[in-house]
Design an enzyme around this catalytic site. Structure first.
Site, mmCIF file in Angstrom:
data_model
loop_
_atom_site.group_PDB
_atom_site.id
_atom_site.type_symbol
_atom_site.label_atom_id
_atom_site.label_comp_id
_atom_site.label_asym_id
_atom_site.label_seq_id
_atom_site.Cartn_x
_atom_site.Cartn_y
_atom_site.Cartn_z
ATOM 1 N N PHE A 276 -8.177 6.775 10.524
ATOM 2 C CA PHE A 276 -9.348 6.216 11.185
ATOM 3 C C PHE A 276 -8.895 5.167 12.190
ATOM 4 O O PHE A 276 -8.207 4.200 11.831
ATOM 5 C CB PHE A 276 -10.284 5.595 10.143
ATOM 6 C CG PHE A 276 -11.531 4.982 10.730
ATOM 7 C CD1 PHE A 276 -12.601 5.771 11.115
ATOM 8 C CD2 PHE A 276 -11.644 3.602 10.892
ATOM 9 C CE1 PHE A 276 -13.756 5.216 11.650
ATOM 10 C CE2 PHE A 276 -12.795 3.028 11.424
ATOM 11 C CZ PHE A 276 -13.853 3.837 11.801
ATOM 12 N N TRP B 71 -26.832 25.209 1.209
ATOM 13 C CA TRP B 71 -25.855 24.830 2.248
ATOM 14 C C TRP B 71 -24.547 24.482 1.547
ATOM 15 O O TRP B 71 -24.439 23.443 0.910
ATOM 16 C CB TRP B 71 -26.384 23.635 3.034
ATOM 17 C CG TRP B 71 -25.469 23.172 4.135
ATOM 18 C CD1 TRP B 71 -24.196 22.705 3.995
ATOM 19 C CD2 TRP B 71 -25.754 23.125 5.529
ATOM 20 N NE1 TRP B 71 -23.656 22.379 5.211
ATOM 21 C CE2 TRP B 71 -24.595 22.623 6.175
ATOM 22 C CE3 TRP B 71 -26.869 23.455 6.308
ATOM 23 C CZ2 TRP B 71 -24.537 22.436 7.557
ATOM 24 C CZ3 TRP B 71 -26.793 23.264 7.683
ATOM 25 C CH2 TRP B 71 -25.640 22.767 8.293
ATOM 26 N N CYS C 215 -24.386 21.807 -1.490
ATOM 27 C CA CYS C 215 -23.382 22.363 -2.397
ATOM 28 C C CYS C 215 -22.032 22.205 -1.727
ATOM 29 O O CYS C 215 -21.921 22.285 -0.504
ATOM 30 C CB CYS C 215 -23.679 23.848 -2.632
ATOM 31 S SG CYS C 215 -22.496 24.682 -3.700
ATOM 32 N N SER C 216 -21.009 21.965 -2.511
ATOM 33 C CA SER C 216 -19.658 22.003 -1.969
ATOM 34 C C SER C 216 -18.756 22.382 -3.130
ATOM 35 O O SER C 216 -18.305 21.519 -3.873
ATOM 36 C CB SER C 216 -19.271 20.640 -1.385
ATOM 37 O OG SER C 216 -17.932 20.672 -0.948
ATOM 38 N N ASP D 251 -23.750 13.201 -2.959
ATOM 39 C CA ASP D 251 -23.814 11.793 -2.581
ATOM 40 C C ASP D 251 -25.172 11.477 -1.987
ATOM 41 O O ASP D 251 -25.952 12.376 -1.648
ATOM 42 C CB ASP D 251 -22.687 11.468 -1.584
ATOM 43 C CG ASP D 251 -22.706 12.393 -0.387
ATOM 44 O OD1 ASP D 251 -23.663 12.317 0.403
ATOM 45 O OD2 ASP D 251 -21.772 13.207 -0.237
ATOM 46 N N GLU E 67 -34.298 37.849 -26.049
ATOM 47 C CA GLU E 67 -33.830 36.825 -25.092
ATOM 48 C C GLU E 67 -34.833 36.635 -23.960
ATOM 49 O O GLU E 67 -35.058 35.524 -23.486
ATOM 50 C CB GLU E 67 -32.458 37.219 -24.529
ATOM 51 C CG GLU E 67 -31.324 37.055 -25.536
ATOM 52 C CD GLU E 67 -30.005 37.641 -25.041
ATOM 53 O OE1 GLU E 67 -28.956 37.087 -25.407
ATOM 54 O OE2 GLU E 67 -30.019 38.647 -24.297
HETATM 55 C C1 GLA Z 1 -19.241 27.885 -4.009
HETATM 56 C C2 GLA Z 1 -20.541 27.516 -4.700
HETATM 57 C C3 GLA Z 1 -21.001 28.637 -5.578
HETATM 58 C C4 GLA Z 1 -21.153 29.894 -4.765
HETATM 59 C C5 GLA Z 1 -19.863 30.219 -4.056
HETATM 60 C C6 GLA Z 1 -20.042 31.364 -3.099
HETATM 61 O O1 GLA Z 1 -18.194 27.910 -4.895
HETATM 62 O O2 GLA Z 1 -20.423 26.324 -5.418
HETATM 63 O O3 GLA Z 1 -22.193 28.310 -6.233
HETATM 64 O O4 GLA Z 1 -22.202 29.719 -3.843
HETATM 65 O O5 GLA Z 1 -19.373 29.116 -3.324
HETATM 66 O O6 GLA Z 1 -18.875 31.693 -2.434
#
Ligand code: GLA
Length: 727
Positions: free
Chosen positions: A280, A477, A524-525, A532, A612
């Site tokens: 940075f 995303w 999502c990552s 965060d 189930e």
């Molecule tokens: C990531 C996400 C999962 C899924 C995969 C798809 O790992 O956390 O939930 O969406 O990618 O490639």
């Protein structure tokens, strides 16, 4: 008035309902920190002490008074080069190549409402809910100006901090370190709670004393990361869930960050939270302004439980936005663990048919629907529907899903590109890379250069082309790698890439929200690698972890709960043996655990037995009725699943009239002892009826003794109790 200025003593006092923050402009113009803690009236300049201490720098204008040094005084925004040798909040390389600055007070302004930060996520509040304090500091030699921003939200017990840094001088200076918040305490004796982890095992709780030397957390990954969450809690050693003083610091930012806590040579404590200083060096030309992402501060004198509730309330009401801010989110079924890449239109339609029969409200088509993507080696960047795989145009497919009474959602990973994609073949320079060097790969993909507007625009257009094809009500995303090769072929200065990338990302998300105001976006990552407060401004829910194992999830969700409301936590029921751990837990237990967040399924529902299916139907109905309580109620941790025999948590409505208690037994032994779960947050002196058994309990007894759990055999038994006030 939440913000007061004492003209005689030059003291600023910031009050929330239960906390007070105080600072003073001293006779030399330095802005000193006096106090942050339990609400108190009066002024605290008495905490400052002066002594002739060896090897401490004395500002020149102080003259022969050797008792005055920034090395020992508590400061609001310590800068490198003023005689303080602790870790600074700001470090600047000046136009002439010298380091150092000397920030002195110039003026202040109080405004109604909460400040915003252009292009960055920030807490928002109207004129009845918040006030803003701006304090201008200036270096009289370089004309560097720092405008410290304080947002005071009394009802949330939250004070936010940010800063505007302005180059009012001539030439280019470089910001080499910028922190968003600094808390200086004239005493030591704190614990620091932080949250570490890894992919599929995020946000483990760690508590350790703050000692001499510096303890540092952070991310160099371009995302806030699985490894450390941008949340720090400073607690008195005797503070627990229900009692004691503690401070939360949460960075409202989704990129690389750092947090430090140190006890100095005089046993004083400094805590800093802000931008990652490695790689940075942000250039600031004459007249240019750098906006510092904000930190949310909260203080609780009623332990960690109240601290978490303060943050939850603040995020729910003043950070999350959009149609789904406080309304129940659709219960979804996601195709990922149901089929991974191996689906076609028929398989997905069948999944939706089963889901609709069970009462599930939305089908999410995860990765694999675009380009020629049948595994994770190609096609990121080519956001074109694979109609061959789907068997028909997307529009027709969505209409069929809607025809079942279900909503439709879709997965994107807009920030990344595979080398095997038309986009990359056409624009190889659009990926971050260092010329002449092979890039580091992650999941066989690269990251697009979102510092460039034309790159953001091109992906945005592609995404809109898909979203405009039909009634798409949800986007997941995703972002599936850490950032390396932080070099942009057009940026000029590379020390700006990590920050400018985030501006590009936030701009994309903002435009998406503006164009599709009813769209629900789930962040999502790789699960919870970018979980965060920054993301919550755009995505009110975030996939908490790629780990859907009920037992692991209990711990992941426990750690997450310290900083984030249940409405932020994407949580799904999946198959057993669990795909990540191989562990077997009952469908009931998986349901109870997933109901601690935004509920859904992630499995091929067609494979469920009739028995189930009945359980799933019941879970869906229950969740729908509990959803407002789960999403908007007060959250209480009733146990510590890292230490206790059982995991238990509770949601209580803000008015105290209803409560949902969930329990999972973590251990089972022969001739098992009785276990009681003690409730919190109920109205003292009142009675509550448990809705399934019809039993009526005294609130105080539920708090003191608790409810006895059935003595049942079998591993990981789960229970749910729903109470309503009756007397
Ligand atoms: C990531 C996400 C999962 C899924 C995969 C798809 O790992 O956390 O939930 O969406 O990618 O490639």
């Amino acid at each position: 008035m939440a913000i007061l200025f004492d003209n005689n003593k030059n003291i600023f006092t910031l009050h929330t309902d239960n906390s007070t923050y105080q600072m003073q402009v001293d006779k030399y113009g330095f802005l000193l920190h006096l106090y942050y803690g339990r609400r108190t009236e009066g002024t605290m300049e008495y905490v400052l002490t002066y002594a002739d201490r060896g090897f401490s720098g004395i500002p020149y204008d102080v003259g022969p008074d050797r008792t005055y040094s920034m090395d020992a005084l508590p400061q609001e925004f310590p800068c490198q080069g003023n005689g303080d040798f602790r870790s600074p909040a700001i470090s600047v390389k000046n136009v002439d190549g010298s380091y150092g600055c000397d920030l002195r007070y110039k003026s202040y302004e109080v405004k109604k409402g909460k400040y915003g930060i252009k292009g960055l996520p920030a807490v928002y509040a109207d004129e009845t809910e918040a006030e803003t304090l701006e304090i201008l500091l200036e270096d009289s030699v370089t004309k560097l100006q720092v405008v410290l921003l304080y947002g005071v939200l009394p009802g949330c017990d939250v004070i936010t901090r940010s800063a505007r840094i302005v180059n009012a001088g001539e030439g280019t200076m470089y910001l080499e370190k910028v922190q968003s918040a600094c808390l200086d305490f004239v005493t030591g004796n704190f614990d620091l709670i932080s949250f570490y982890g890894r992919h599929a095992m995020e946000r483990n709780f760690q508590r350790r004393p703050v000692t001499h030397g510096s303890f540092k957390i952070g991310s160099r990954r371009g995302t806030s990361s699985h490894q450390y969450n941008p949340l720090m809690i400073l607690a008195r050693p005797d503070t627990n869930e229900d009692f004691g003083g503690c401070y939360g610091l949460a960075f409202v930012y989704s990129g690389s960050f750092q947090g430090e806590a140190e006890v100095d040579q005089y046993n004083q404590t400094r805590v800093l939270l802000g931008l990652q200083e490695e790689q940075f060096a942000y250039p600031l030309d004459t007249g240019e302004i750098f906006l510092v992402p904000e930190t949310v501060l909260t203080y609780s004198n009623q332990g960690l439980g109240k601290l978490s509730q303060n943050l939850h309330r603040c995020y729910r009401k003043h950070l999350c936005r959009g149609k789904y801010k406080e309304t129940a989110r659709p219960i979804l079924v996601n195709s990922w663990e149901a089929a991974y890449f191996n689906f076609d239109g028929k398989m997905l339609y069948d999944l939706a048919v089963h889901a609709a029969e069970l009462g599930i409200e939305m089908l999410v088509m995860d990765d694999g629907w675009f380009g020629k993507r049948n595994d994770d080696n190609s096609s990121l960047g080519d956001w074109v529907v694979n109609e061959e795989k789907l068997g028909e145009p997307l529009k027709d497919f969505i209409e069929k899903i809607n025809g079942l009474g279900m909503k439709f959602g879709i997965w994107f990973e807009p920030e990344c590109v595979n080398e095997d994609s038309d986009l990359y073949r056409e624009h190889p320079d659009w990926a971050l890379h260092t010329p002449g060097r092979k890039p580091i790969l992650g999941r066989n993909q690269l990251i697009l250069d979102f510092t460039r507007k034309e790159v953001v625009d091109a992906v945005f257009d592609q995404m809109c082309n898909v979203l405009d094809q039909g009634n798409i009500e949800y986007v997941k995303w995703d972002m599936n790698r850490s950032m390396t090769d932080m070099y942009s072929v057009v940026a000029g200065e590379q020390g700006r890439i990590a920050y400018d990338y985030m501006l590009g990302l936030y701009d994309f998300l903002e435009r998406l929200m503006a164009r599709y105001p009813n769209l629900l976006i789930e962040g999502c990552s790789g699960g919870g690698g970018r979980f965060d407060a920054g993301m919550l401004y755009y995505t009110p829910q975030i996939w908490c972890s790629d780990n859907t194992d009920a037992l692991d999830r209990i711990r992941i969700q426990y750690g997450t709960s310290f900083g984030y409301p249940a409405g932020a936590v994407g949580s799904h029921v999946s198959v057993v043996p669990n795909e990540q751990t191989g562990r077997i837990t009952s469908l009931e237990t998986r349901g109870v655990v997933a109901m601690a967040g935004v509920f859904g399924y992630e499995m091929n529902l067609g494979n469920l037995s009739e028995a189930e299916k009945e359980i799933v139907k019941e879970q869906v109905q229950k969740y729908r009725s509990y959803a407002p309580l789960i999403q908007n109620g007060l959250y209480y941790r009733l146990s510590n699943p890292f230490e206790d025999t059982l995991a238990a948590w509770e949601f209580v409505s803000e008015d105290g009239t209803e409560a949902l208690v969930s329990v999972v037994m973590l251990e089972i032994h022969g001739n098992m002892t009785a276990n009681y779960v003690r409730l919190k947050g109920l109205k003292s002196g009142r009675s509550y009826q448990e809705q399934e058994s019809g039993c009526i309990y005294d609130a105080d007894a539920l708090r003191e003794i608790g409810i006895p759990l059935p003595l049942k055999g079998g591993e990981y038994q789960a229970y749910q109790y729903y109470f309503k006030i009756v007397g």
